[in-house]
Design a protein around this motif. Structure first.
Motif, PDB file in Angstrom:
ATOM      1  N   TYR A  55       0.831  -1.294   0.074  1.00 48.04           N
ATOM      2  CA  TYR A  55      -0.060  -0.065  -0.165  1.00 48.04           C
ATOM      3  C   TYR A  55       0.879   1.184  -0.009  1.00 48.04           C
ATOM      4  O   TYR A  55       1.765   1.209   0.599  1.00 48.04           O
ATOM      5  CB  TYR A  55      -0.938   0.055   1.278  1.00 48.04           C
ATOM      6  N   SER A  56       0.442   2.154  -0.833  1.00 48.02           N
ATOM      7  CA  SER A  56       1.442   3.466  -0.725  1.00 48.02           C
ATOM      8  C   SER A  56       0.902   4.192   0.292  1.00 48.02           C
ATOM      9  O   SER A  56       0.138   4.226   1.158  1.00 48.02           O
ATOM     10  CB  SER A  56       0.702   4.331  -1.769  1.00 48.02           C
ATOM     11  N   THR A  57       2.090   5.049   0.826  1.00 50.61           N
ATOM     12  CA  THR A  57       2.222   5.704   2.296  1.00 50.61           C
ATOM     13  C   THR A  57       1.092   6.920   2.126  1.00 50.61           C
ATOM     14  O   THR A  57       0.557   7.418   2.916  1.00 50.61           O
ATOM     15  CB  THR A  57       3.381   6.115   2.307  1.00 50.61           C
ATOM     16  N   THR A  58       0.701   7.263   0.825  1.00 48.16           N
ATOM     17  CA  THR A  58      -0.110   8.442   0.660  1.00 48.16           C
ATOM     18  C   THR A  58      -1.430   8.077   0.963  1.00 48.16           C
ATOM     19  O   THR A  58      -2.298   9.195   1.173  1.00 48.16           O
ATOM     20  CB  THR A  58       0.092   9.213  -0.840  1.00 48.16           C
ATOM     21  N   THR A  59      -1.786   6.812   0.850  1.00 43.24           N
ATOM     22  CA  THR A  59      -3.456   6.316   0.769  1.00 43.24           C
ATOM     23  C   THR A  59      -3.855   6.209   2.101  1.00 43.24           C
ATOM     24  O   THR A  59      -3.203   6.092   3.077  1.00 43.24           O
ATOM     25  CB  THR A  59      -3.461   5.308  -0.211  1.00 43.24           C
ATOM     26  N   SER A  60      -5.251   6.206   2.181  1.00 33.07           N
ATOM     27  CA  SER A  60      -6.099   5.891   3.444  1.00 33.07           C
ATOM     28  C   SER A  60      -6.856   4.879   3.210  1.00 33.07           C
ATOM     29  O   SER A  60      -6.988   4.393   2.258  1.00 33.07           O
ATOM     30  CB  SER A  60      -6.718   7.552   3.804  1.00 33.07           C
ATOM     31  N   TRP A  61      -8.093   5.052   3.903  1.00 38.75           N
ATOM     32  CA  TRP A  61      -9.085   3.914   3.965  1.00 38.75           C
ATOM     33  C   TRP A  61      -9.772   4.072   2.876  1.00 38.75           C
ATOM     34  O   TRP A  61     -10.421   2.863   2.343  1.00 38.75           O
ATOM     35  CB  TRP A  61      -9.868   4.051   5.198  1.00 38.75           C
ATOM     36  N   THR A 117      -4.229   8.236  -4.137  1.00 38.90           N
ATOM     37  CA  THR A 117      -2.696   8.027  -4.443  1.00 38.90           C
ATOM     38  C   THR A 117      -2.025   9.117  -4.603  1.00 38.90           C
ATOM     39  O   THR A 117      -0.480   8.981  -4.423  1.00 38.90           O
ATOM     40  CB  THR A 117      -2.505   7.081  -5.637  1.00 38.90           C
ATOM     41  N   GLY A 118      -2.539  10.336  -5.144  1.00 42.77           N
ATOM     42  CA  GLY A 118      -1.814  11.454  -5.258  1.00 42.77           C
ATOM     43  C   GLY A 118      -0.667  11.322  -6.552  1.00 42.77           C
ATOM     44  O   GLY A 118       0.222  12.054  -6.311  1.00 42.77           O
ATOM     45  N   SER A 119      -1.121  10.695  -7.382  1.00 44.66           N
ATOM     46  CA  SER A 119      -0.330  10.319  -8.410  1.00 44.66           C
ATOM     47  C   SER A 119      -1.075  11.102  -9.594  1.00 44.66           C
ATOM     48  O   SER A 119      -2.269  10.813  -9.814  1.00 44.66           O
ATOM     49  CB  SER A 119      -0.060   8.925  -8.850  1.00 44.66           C
ATOM     50  N   PRO A 120      -0.581  11.771 -10.521  1.00 40.36           N
ATOM     51  CA  PRO A 120      -1.083  12.626 -11.721  1.00 40.36           C
ATOM     52  C   PRO A 120      -1.556  11.497 -12.766  1.00 40.36           C
ATOM     53  O   PRO A 120      -2.487  11.712 -13.312  1.00 40.36           O
ATOM     54  CB  PRO A 120       0.049  13.218 -12.365  1.00 40.36           C
ATOM     55  N   PHE A 121      -1.055  10.195 -12.787  1.00 40.15           N
ATOM     56  CA  PHE A 121      -1.550   9.190 -13.682  1.00 40.15           C
ATOM     57  C   PHE A 121      -3.016   8.948 -13.300  1.00 40.15           C
ATOM     58  O   PHE A 121      -4.008   9.033 -14.153  1.00 40.15           O
ATOM     59  CB  PHE A 121      -0.676   8.127 -13.891  1.00 40.15           C
ATOM     60  N   GLU A 122      -3.070   8.590 -12.061  1.00 45.55           N
ATOM     61  CA  GLU A 122      -4.550   8.377 -11.711  1.00 45.55           C
ATOM     62  C   GLU A 122      -5.424   9.270 -11.621  1.00 45.55           C
ATOM     63  O   GLU A 122      -6.614   9.218 -12.072  1.00 45.55           O
ATOM     64  CB  GLU A 122      -4.468   7.749 -10.278  1.00 45.55           C
ATOM     65  N   GLY A 123      -4.924  10.505 -11.277  1.00 49.50           N
ATOM     66  CA  GLY A 123      -5.916  11.716 -11.529  1.00 49.50           C
ATOM     67  C   GLY A 123      -6.257  11.944 -12.977  1.00 49.50           C
ATOM     68  O   GLY A 123      -7.543  12.082 -13.065  1.00 49.50           O
TER      69      GLY A 123
ATOM     70  N   LEU B 371      -5.253  22.882  -0.962  1.00 44.87           N
ATOM     71  CA  LEU B 371      -5.256  21.895   0.083  1.00 44.87           C
ATOM     72  C   LEU B 371      -4.972  20.340  -0.191  1.00 44.87           C
ATOM     73  O   LEU B 371      -4.447  20.184  -1.413  1.00 44.87           O
ATOM     74  CB  LEU B 371      -7.091  21.943   0.501  1.00 44.87           C
ATOM     75  N   GLY B 372      -5.431  19.538   0.187  1.00 48.61           N
ATOM     76  CA  GLY B 372      -4.892  18.151  -0.127  1.00 48.61           C
ATOM     77  C   GLY B 372      -4.518  17.198   1.143  1.00 48.61           C
ATOM     78  O   GLY B 372      -3.826  17.873   2.095  1.00 48.61           O
ATOM     79  N   GLY B 373      -4.952  16.015   0.917  1.00 47.90           N
ATOM     80  CA  GLY B 373      -4.182  15.043   2.075  1.00 47.90           C
ATOM     81  C   GLY B 373      -4.921  15.397   3.454  1.00 47.90           C
ATOM     82  O   GLY B 373      -4.339  14.910   4.494  1.00 47.90           O
ATOM     83  N   LEU B 374      -6.015  16.128   3.543  1.00 43.46           N
ATOM     84  CA  LEU B 374      -6.681  16.375   4.817  1.00 43.46           C
ATOM     85  C   LEU B 374      -7.414  15.123   5.442  1.00 43.46           C
ATOM     86  O   LEU B 374      -7.480  15.103   6.637  1.00 43.46           O
ATOM     87  CB  LEU B 374      -7.469  17.385   4.469  1.00 43.46           C
ATOM     88  N   VAL B 451      -9.402  17.792  -2.052  1.00 43.25           N
ATOM     89  CA  VAL B 451      -9.208  18.709  -0.722  1.00 43.25           C
ATOM     90  C   VAL B 451      -8.653  17.542   0.231  1.00 43.25           C
ATOM     91  O   VAL B 451      -7.985  17.925   0.934  1.00 43.25           O
ATOM     92  CB  VAL B 451     -10.672  19.083  -0.309  1.00 43.25           C
ATOM     93  N   PHE B 452      -9.358  16.316   0.393  1.00 42.59           N
ATOM     94  CA  PHE B 452      -8.961  15.698   1.326  1.00 42.59           C
ATOM     95  C   PHE B 452      -8.137  14.417   1.238  1.00 42.59           C
ATOM     96  O   PHE B 452      -7.341  13.916   1.829  1.00 42.59           O
ATOM     97  CB  PHE B 452     -10.378  14.812   1.952  1.00 42.59           C
ATOM     98  N   LEU B 453      -7.707  14.350  -0.278  1.00 45.99           N
ATOM     99  CA  LEU B 453      -7.113  13.000  -0.736  1.00 45.99           C
ATOM    100  C   LEU B 453      -5.830  13.337  -1.131  1.00 45.99           C
ATOM    101  O   LEU B 453      -5.466  14.566  -1.658  1.00 45.99           O
ATOM    102  CB  LEU B 453      -7.883  12.149  -1.598  1.00 45.99           C
ATOM    103  N   GLY B 454      -4.997  12.347  -1.427  1.00 48.23           N
ATOM    104  CA  GLY B 454      -3.843  12.837  -2.018  1.00 48.23           C
ATOM    105  C   GLY B 454      -2.419  13.430  -0.891  1.00 48.23           C
ATOM    106  O   GLY B 454      -2.697  13.002   0.314  1.00 48.23           O
ATOM    107  N   THR B 455      -1.679  14.266  -1.145  1.00 49.89           N
ATOM    108  CA  THR B 455      -0.881  15.113  -0.340  1.00 49.89           C
ATOM    109  C   THR B 455      -1.054  16.507  -0.570  1.00 49.89           C
ATOM    110  O   THR B 455      -1.569  17.150  -1.338  1.00 49.89           O
ATOM    111  CB  THR B 455       0.511  14.537  -0.558  1.00 49.89           C
ATOM    112  N   ALA B 456      -0.633  16.929   0.809  1.00 51.76           N
ATOM    113  CA  ALA B 456      -0.984  18.391   1.023  1.00 51.76           C
ATOM    114  C   ALA B 456      -0.137  19.360  -0.065  1.00 51.76           C
ATOM    115  O   ALA B 456       0.972  18.925  -0.186  1.00 51.76           O
ATOM    116  CB  ALA B 456      -0.320  19.012   2.289  1.00 51.76           C
TER     117      ALA B 456
END
Lengths: 311, 661, 214
Positions: A55-61, A117-123, B371-374, B451-456
Motif C-alpha cells: 500500500y502506498s504511504t499516501t493512501t488512506s481507507w 494515491t496522489g499520482s498524476p496518472f491516476e488523476g 489543500l490536499g491530504g486532509l 481537498v481531502f485525498l492525496g498529499t498536501a
C-alpha cells in the motif's frame, strides 16, 4: 420460485471471467497468434489472491475501500439483472435506475481511490472516467425509456419479457435496433474497451480504467479484475435481454443456455471491434457519446410514432 | 400551537440575552446556542405531532396593523418544513458554538447569536404564517438577520460587496411578493390566506400574472437560474454554520412559497409546468457545470445548491404535470420527490458546508488548489464529508438517491401514460436528471478528492488539525441522517405521502393501495442497500483474513520511475474538471492566462484560469451599467443648490393640490 | 405502414446526424449523395400504385444527378483546393449534434401541429423532410468552408424533395425537372465560385470573403 434466479447468479459468478478470456482469445486469433489460455483470467485472479499487498504511504481507507465496494456493487447488480427469462431476485419497477446508480457508486469510489494515491496518472484517468460516464448516463437511461414505451413496463424483467418476436418484425423493431446501437456504445464506454480506452496498454496516455487501478496490488487487484468481469457480464445481460425475444412458455434452461451463448457472442464481437479499430482521439469521444444519446432519442421518437402516441 | 409561540419567544429572549451579555463573550456563546437549541426543540414538537396525524388548531389574534392579523397555522406542509428548518438550525447551532470560539475577541458573538436566533424565528414564522402581512414581515426578518450574519467579517471588501448583492436580491424578491399578495387579496381588504382561496376562480390572465410574480419572487430566494446571482456571492462569505443554514434551509422557504401558492392559484395551464421543468433543467445543468469550474470550496457548494434547487423544481414540474393530466400517481411521486429532496438536501448540503467550515477552521483557506491530504489529519471530518458527497451525487445507499428515484419513476410513468406531452416531459426530465447526476458525481469527486485525498499541496494543509467535538458531533449527526434516510426509504416515504396527499387533496383522488408497487420498490432498494453494506463488510473481513499472515508493506506511490515525486505533481482541481469545462467552454466564458515555456529546459511559467459568473458578467453588469448611464443623464436635476430643491418641493405640492381638486 | 420505407426514413435521419457531426469533407459529400439516392428510390419502393416507367425514369435521373454528378463535381473542387477537413466550424460538432436533437424535436412537433390529411399524418416522411431542410440551413449557417455550405444546400434540396414526396409519390415531371435544373445551376455556379475563391485567396474559407467588403 427462486431456483432459476439463484442458478443465474451462480452462473454469473463462475463464468464472468471467461468472457474476458474469450475476448482476449478473439484478439489473439485476429493477430495471428494462438493467445492465452481461455481460463487465463481465472489463473490471474487466483494468483493475485495468494499474494501480499503493498500500500502506498499516501493512501488512506478510501483506497482500501474502492475495490471492495466495486465488487459488492457488481454482486448486488447481479441480483437485479434478469437472465434467460427469469427475473432477478431484486426485480422491481424502476430497478434499472438503481442499476445505473449502483454503477455510479462503484465509479465514485474507484475515482476517489485513484485520487487518493496522489499520482498524476491516476488523476488523469479519474477525470476522464467521470466525464465520459456523465455523458453516457443519459444514453443508457433514454434507451431504457424507449424500451419501456415499447414494452409498456418499467422493470428490467418486464421490459425483456415484453419484447416478443412480433415487436421485432413490426415497425418498432427499427427502434430496438437503434437502442441496441446506442447500448453497444454505452457498453464499450462502461467497460472501458476500445474505442474509448485500451485495456492492454499500461501507458497513462491511452488508458482510463487501467490507469486508475495502477497502484492496487494483491487481493485488491483480484477484486478489481473480477468486478470488471462481472460488470461486463451484467451489462452484457442487458444487451442479451434485448436481443433475445423471450416467449413465456419456453423452457428456462434452454433460455439460459441461449443467453450464455449470446453473451459469449457479444464477447467475440467486442474482441473483433478491439482488433479492427483503434482508440479514438480523446476530443472525439464526447461526440460519440452524444451520438449514442441521439440514437436513444431517435428510438424514443420512433417508438412513440409506432404506438400512435403524440409527442 | 402555543408551543410555537413559546419557541418564538425563546428565540427572541435568548437572542436579546446574548446581545446583552456583550461583556462576557463565552457566556453569550452558550446562551445563544441554548436559545437556538431549545427554541428548535419546542417548535419541532407540534410539527412532529402534526405529521403523525393529530390536527393542530390554528391560532388567530387580531392585530391593529391594517391588512394584517396574527394568524398562524400548522398543516402537514408547514410541519414538514418546520421540522427540516428546526433540525438544521439546532445542529448548526451546536457547530456554531465551537466555530465561533475562534471569533472571540474579534467580533461580537452576542450580536451574531442574536441575529442567528432571529433568523430561526423568521424562518419558523414564514412557514407557519397564514396571513400575507405576517408572512412578509417574517420574510423581511429572515432577510435582514441573514444579511447581518453574511457580513460578519465586514472588514473585507469582498464580504461587503456580497452583502450588498444579497440585500438587493432579497428586496427585489420581497417587492415581487408584495405585489403578489396584494393581487391575491383581490381588493378585499384582508391578506389572510383564507380569503386567498377564492382567487383560483379569477380570470386566467390574472392567474398567469400571479404565477409569474410568485415564480420570480420565491425563485429569487430559492436560487433559480438567472435569479441566482446572489447565491455564490453571499453563501461563501458567511461563517460556515450560517452558510449551512442559509443553503440548507433558507432557500427552501422559496420552495415552500411556491408550493403554498399552488393552493391559491390552482393548477393552471400546461405552460406552468413547462416553465417549472425548463427552470429546473437549466438551473440543474448550469448550476453543476459552474460548480465544477469553481476553485473556492464554498463557492462550489453554493452553485451546487442551485443545481439541487433545479432537481427540486423538476419534481414540482412533474407533480403539476400529474395533476393537470389526471395522473394521481405521477403527481404524488413528483411532489414526494420534491419534499424528500428538500429534506435530503438540507441534510447533506449543511453537512458539506459544516465540513468546509472545519477545513477553513483547520487550515485557514478554502482554496481547493492549496489543500490536499486532509483525510489523514482530519479523519472524522473527512468521513462525514465523503458521506455528504456521495449523498449529493445521488448514490445508493444514501438518501439523495431516493428523492431522485421518485422523480425518475414519475418521469418513466409519464412515458407510458396516455397524457399529452407525456413523452416530451419525460425525455426532458430523464435526460436532465441523468446529466445532472453524472456531473454532480464529477463535481464532488473533485471537491472531496482534491481537498481531502492525496498529499498536501501547501503548508496550510500540512498543518491542519481535526475539528473539535461539537463540530464533529454536528457533522456526525447529519451524516447519520443521510445514511438512515437512505436505508429507511420505505418508512420515510410513508411519512411524506400524507403530506403530499394533503397538498394535492383538492385536485386528485388517489385510491388506497395504488402506490403499493412503489413502496415495494423502495423496500427492494432498501434491501439492496443493506445487502451492499453487508457484502462490503464481509469482503473487508475476507480481505483482512487473506492478508493476515502475509507481509503487507508500504511504499511510495508509483511515479513511473521518477525518483522524487513531490506534491506539486498531483492532479489539480482545474485539471480534474478540465474535460467538462472544455466541453462547456462557450457557456462558461472562462478566462485563462497562460505564458507558455519558450526554451528547451524547464523554467518558471504560469497558468491561471477563472470563471466569473456568466449571468452577472453578461446580463446583470451590462444591465446595471446601462441603467447607471441612463440615470446619469438625469443628473442635471441635482444642482446642489438649496433654493432649487425647495422649488422642487413647492412645485410638487402645488401639483398634487391642483390634481386633487 | 410499409416497413422498408420506415427503415429508409430512419437511415436518412441518421445520415443527417452524420452530416451534422462529421468534420471530414469527403464523408460529408458521400453521405449527402447516399441521402439523395435513398430519397430518389423511395417513390419506387413505396409504390402507392403500380411502378410505372415514368416513375422509374424520374427516380433514375434524379438519383444520377444528385447521387453521382453533383458529388463528383464537389470532389473535383475539393481536389483543386487541397482541403479535406473542416477544422474550425462556427458551431462546434458536439453542439451541432445537440442542436440536431432540438431540430428533430421541432420537426416532430411541427408536423403534429400542421393540419394535414390522415394518410400523411401517420407517416414519418414529413418530420424527415422538415428536419432535413432545417439541418441543411443549419449547415450553411454553422460551417465556414464553402464545400460544406454546398453540402448544406444539397441537404435542403433533399428536404424539399422529401417534402414533395410526402404529398404525392408521383410528381409531375415538370416540377421534378425544374428542381433538378435548380440544383444543377446552383452546384455549377458554386463550383465556379469555389474555383475562383480558391484562385483568389488560395483557400476556400468563406471567412476570407469578408475581406471583399473593404
Amino acid at each position: 420460485m427462486y431456483v432459476f434466479p439463484v442458478i443465474n447468479i451462480i452462473l454469473g459468478l463462475l463464468l464472468a471471467p471467461l468472457m474476458i478470456g474469450v475476448i482476449n482469445r478473439t484478439k489473439a486469433i485476429f493477430g495471428g497468434r494462438h493467445g492465452q489460455p481461455l481460463l487465463q483470467p481465472y489463473y490471474d485472479i487466483f494468483k493475485l489472491f495468494s499474494k501480499a499487498a503493498v500500500y502506498s504511504t499516501t493512501t488512506s481507507w478510501v483506497f482500501r475501500a474502492g475495490p471492495i465496494v466495486g465488487i459488492a456493487v457488481t454482486i448486488v447488480a447481479l441480483l437485479i439483472i434478469p437472465m434467460g427469462g427469469s427475473a432477478g431476485i431484486l426485480s422491481f419497477s424502476g430497478d434499472f435506475i438503481l442499476l445505473a446508480y449502483l454503477f455510479g457508486m462503484m465509479r465514485f469510489l474507484t475515482v476517489l481511490a485513484a485520487l487518493d494515491t496522489g499520482s498524476p496518472f491516476e488523476g488523469m484517468g479519474a477525470s476522464r472516467e467521470v466525464t465520459f460516464s456523465a455523458l453516457a448516463e443519459p444514453a443508457l437511461l433514454l434507451g431504457l425509456a424507449a424500451l419501456a414505451i415499447l414494452s409498456d413496463n418499467m422493470s428490467l424483467a418486464g421490459i425483456f419479457n415484453g419484447l416478443p418476436l412480433e415487436t421485432f418484425l413490426a415497425p418498432g423493431g427499427m427502434s430496438i435496433m437503434l437502442v441496441l446501437a446506442s447500448f453497444a456504445i454505452v457498453f464499450l464506454v462502461e467497460n472501458c474497451r476500445i474505442p474509448f480506452d485500451d485495456p492492454t496498454t499500461h501507458l497513462e496516455l491511452t488508458m482510463i480504467h487501467e490507469v486508475m487501478v495502477l497502484d492496487h496490488s494483491g487481493p485488491d487487484l483480484a477484486f478489481i479484475e473480477y468486478s470488471a468481469a462481472l460488470k461486463m457480464w451484467v451489462l452484457g445481460l442487458i444487451l442479451t435481454g434485448i436481443v433475445t425475444p423471450i416467449t413465456g412458455t419456453a423452457n428456462p434452461l434452454i433460455l439460459t443456455g441461449i443467453s450464455i451463448a449470446v453473451l459469449f457472442g457479444i464477447a467475440i464481437a467486442v474482441g473483433v471491434v478491439e482488433s479492427v479499430m483503434a482508440r479514438l482521439k480523446l476530443p472525439s469521444v464526447p461526440l460519440l457519446l452524444v451520438s449514442a444519446t441521439v440514437l436513444s432519442l431517435l428510438a424514443i421518437a420512433l417508438s412513440t410514432f409506432t404506438n400512435g402516441m403524440q409527442i | 400551537m402555543l408551543l410555537i409561540i413559546a419557541a418564538g419567544l425563546t428565540f427572541f429572549i435568548c437572542g436579546v440575552l446574548s446581545l446583552i451579555l456583550f461583556r462576557n463573550q463565552r457566556q453569550a456563546n452558550v446562551v445563544g446556542m441554548i436559545g437556538a437549541l431549545s427554541g428548535s426543540a419546542l417548535a419541532a414538537v407540534p410539527a412532529i405531532k402534526c405529521l403523525s396525524g393529530s390536527v393542530i388548531n390554528p391560532l388567530k389574534y387580531h392585530w391593529s396593523i391594517p391588512l394584517g392579523s396574527f394568524s398562524i397555522g400548522m398543516d402537514r406542509l408547514s410541519a414538514w418544513f418546520v421540522l427540516v428548518i428546526m433540525f438544521i438550525s439546532a445542529v448548526a447551532a451546536i457547530y456554531g458554538y465551537q466555530y465561533l470560539k475562534s471569533y472571540i475577541g474579534k467580533k461580537n458573538l452576542g450580536s451574531i447569536w442574536f441575529f442567528y436566533n432571529l433568523l430561526a424565528l423568521g424562518m419558523l414564522f414564514v412557514v407557519i404564517a397564514r396571513n400575507g402581512l405576517l408572512f412578509l414581515i417574517a420574510w423581511e426578518i429572515m432577510s435582514i438577520s441573514s444579511f447581518f450574519l453574511v457580513v460578519v467579517e465586514d472588514e473585507k471588501e469582498k464580504v461587503r460587496k456580497a452583502g450588498w448583492t444579497y440585500l438587493i436580491a432579497m428586496h427585489f424578491s420581497a417587492a415581487f411578493l408584495l405585489v403578489f399578495f396584494l393581487l391575491l387579496s383581490q381588493g378585499k381588504g384582508s391578506l389572510d390566506f383564507e380569503t386567498f382561496s377564492s382567487f383560483a376562480n379569477s380570470g386566467q390572465t390574472l392567474l398567469n400574472i400571479a404565477f409569474v410574480l410568485a415564480l420570480i419572487g420565491f425563485g429569487t430566494k430559492a436560487g433559480f437560474i438567472l435569479l441566482h446571482a446572489w447565491l455564490p456571492e453571499a453563501h461563501p462569505v458567511a461563517p460556515s454554520h450560517i452558510s449551512a443554514v442559509m443553503s440548507g434551509v433558507m432557500i427552501k422557504t422559496g420552495i415552500y412559497g411556491i408550493l403554498r401558492s399552488f393552493e391559491f392559484l390552482g393548477t393552471g395551464p400546461s405552460w406552468w409546468y413547462w416553465t417549472l421543468l425548463a427552470v429546473g433543467a437549466c438551473s440543474g445543468i448550469v448550476g453543476v457545470v459552474f460548480a465544477l469550474a469553481q476553485k473556492d470550496l464554498k463557492r462550489l457548494l453554493a452553485y451546487s445548491s442551485v443545481e439541487n434547487i433545479g432537481i427540486i423544481t423538476l419534481g414540482m414540474g412533474m407533480g403539476l404535470f400529474g395533476i393537470q393530466n389526471n395522473e394521481p400517481a405521477i403527481a404524488v411521486l413528483g411532489f414526494s420527490g420534491t419534499l424528500l429532496h428538500v429534506a435530503n438536501h438540507s441534510l447533506f448540503k449543511s453537512l458539506l458546508f459544516l465540513g468546509a467550515g472545519a477545513v477553513k477552521h483547520a487550515t485557514g483557506t478554502l482554496e481547493i488548489e492549496k489543500l490536499g491530504g486532509l483525510l489523514k489529519r482530519m479523519p472524522k471530518t473527512g468521513a462525514a464529508f465523503v458521506t455528504g458527497s456521495a449523498a449529493i451525487s445521488g448514490l445508493p445507499p444514501l438518501n439523495g438517491f431516493i428523492s431522485e428515484f421518485c422523480i425518475y419513476v414519475a418521469a418513466f410513468m409519464a412515458l407510458t401514460s396516455q397524457a399529452d406531452n407525456g413523452i416530451a416531459v419525460a425525455v426532458v426530465v430523464i435526460s436532465s436528471l441523468a446529466l445532472i447526476g453524472g456531473l454532480a458525481a464529477t463535481c464532488f469527486t473533485k471537491a472531496f478528492g482534491i481537498v481531502f485525498l492525496g498529499t498536501a499541496r501547501s503548508d496550510l494543509a500540512e498543518n491542519a488539525h481535526e475539528a473539535e467535538w461539537p463540530m464533529r458531533l454536528a457533522m456526525i449527526i447529519l451524516a447519520s441522517g443521510c445514511v438512515l434516510l437512505g436505508i429507511g426509504a420505505p418508512f420515510v416515504f410513508e411519512l411524506v405521502k400524507p403530506v403530499v396527499l394533503e397538498l394535492t387533496q383538492n385536485s386528485i383522488q388517489l385510491t388506497t393501495g395504488s402506490l403499493l408497487w412503489f413502496s415495494n420498490a423502495l423496500f427492494y432498494i432498501a434491501a439492496g442497500s443493506c445487502l451492499l453494506i453487508l457484502f462490503v463488510l464481509t469482503l473487508a473481513l475476507i480481505r483482512k483474513q487473506l492478508l493476515a499472515g502475509r507481509n503487507v508493506t508500504a511504499a511510495g506511490t508509483w511515479g513511473c520511475g521518477y525518483v522524487a515525486p513531490n506534491t506539486r505533481m498531483q492532479y489539480t482541481a482545474s485539471s480534474f474538471a478540465q474535460p467538462v469545462t472544455n466541453l462547456f467552454k462557450d457557456g462558461l466564458q472562462g478566462e485563462s492566462k497562460f505564458t507558455p515555456p519558450k526554451k528547451y529546459f524547464p523554467e518558471k511559467r504560469d497558468f491561471s484560469s477563472k470563471f466569473p459568473d456568466v449571468v452577472i458578467a453578461k446580463l446583470y453588469s451590462p444591465l446595471f451599467l446601462a441603467t447607471d448611464w441612463l440615470m446619469s443623464k438625469m443628473r442635471w436635476l441635482q444642482q446642489g443648490r438649496i433654493q432649487l430643491y425647495v422649488l422642487y418641493i413647492g412645485i410638487t405640492l402645488l401639483t398634487l393640490l391642483i390634481w386633487k381638486l | 405502414m410499409n416497413s422498408i420505407v420506415d427503415i429508409l426514413i430512419i437511415v436518412v435521419i441518421l445520415t443527417n446526424f452524420r452530416l451534422l457531426g462529421s468534420s471530414q469533407l469527403k464523408t460529408c459529400v458521400r453521405v449527402v449523395a447516399v441521402q439523395a439516392l435513398i430519397l430518389s428510390i423511395l417513390p419506387v419502393l413505396a409504390g402507392q400504385g403500380e411502378i410505372t416507367l415514368h416513375l422509374t425514369i424520374v427516380a433514375l435521373i434524379s438519383g444520377a444527378i444528385k447521387g453521382f454528378l453533383m458529388p463528383w463535381l464537389l470532389m473535383r473542387a475539393m481536389r483543386e483546393a487541397h482541403i479535406t477537413r473542416e477544422m474550425e466550424p462556427i458551431v462546434g460538432y458536439v453542439f451541432s449534434l445537440i442542436c440536431g436533437i432540438a431540430m428533430i424535436g421541432l420537426s416532430f412537433w411541427l408536423s403534429q401541429q400542421l393540419p394535414l390529411p390522415g394518410t400523411v399524418a401517420n407517416s414519418m416522411l414529413l418530420p424527415l423532410a422538415i428536419f432535413t431542410m432545417i439541418s441543411g440551413l443549419f449547415m450553411i449557417v454553422a460551417r465556414g468552408k464553402a464545400i460544406t455550405q454546398v453540402v448544406g444546400y444539397l441537404m435542403m434540396e433533399n428536404g424539399i424533395y422529401a417534402f414533395g414526396l410526402t404529398f404525392a409519390y408521383t410528381e409531375p415531371l415538370i416540377v421534378e425537372m425544374g428542381m433538378l435544373l435548380d440544383i444543377f445551376v446552383a452546384v455549377f455556379v458554386m463550383g465556379i465560385a469555389i474555383f475562383n475563391i480558391n484562385r483568389e485567396f488560395d483557400s476556400i474559407d468563406t471567412e476570407l470573403l469578408t475581406q471583399l467588403k473593404d
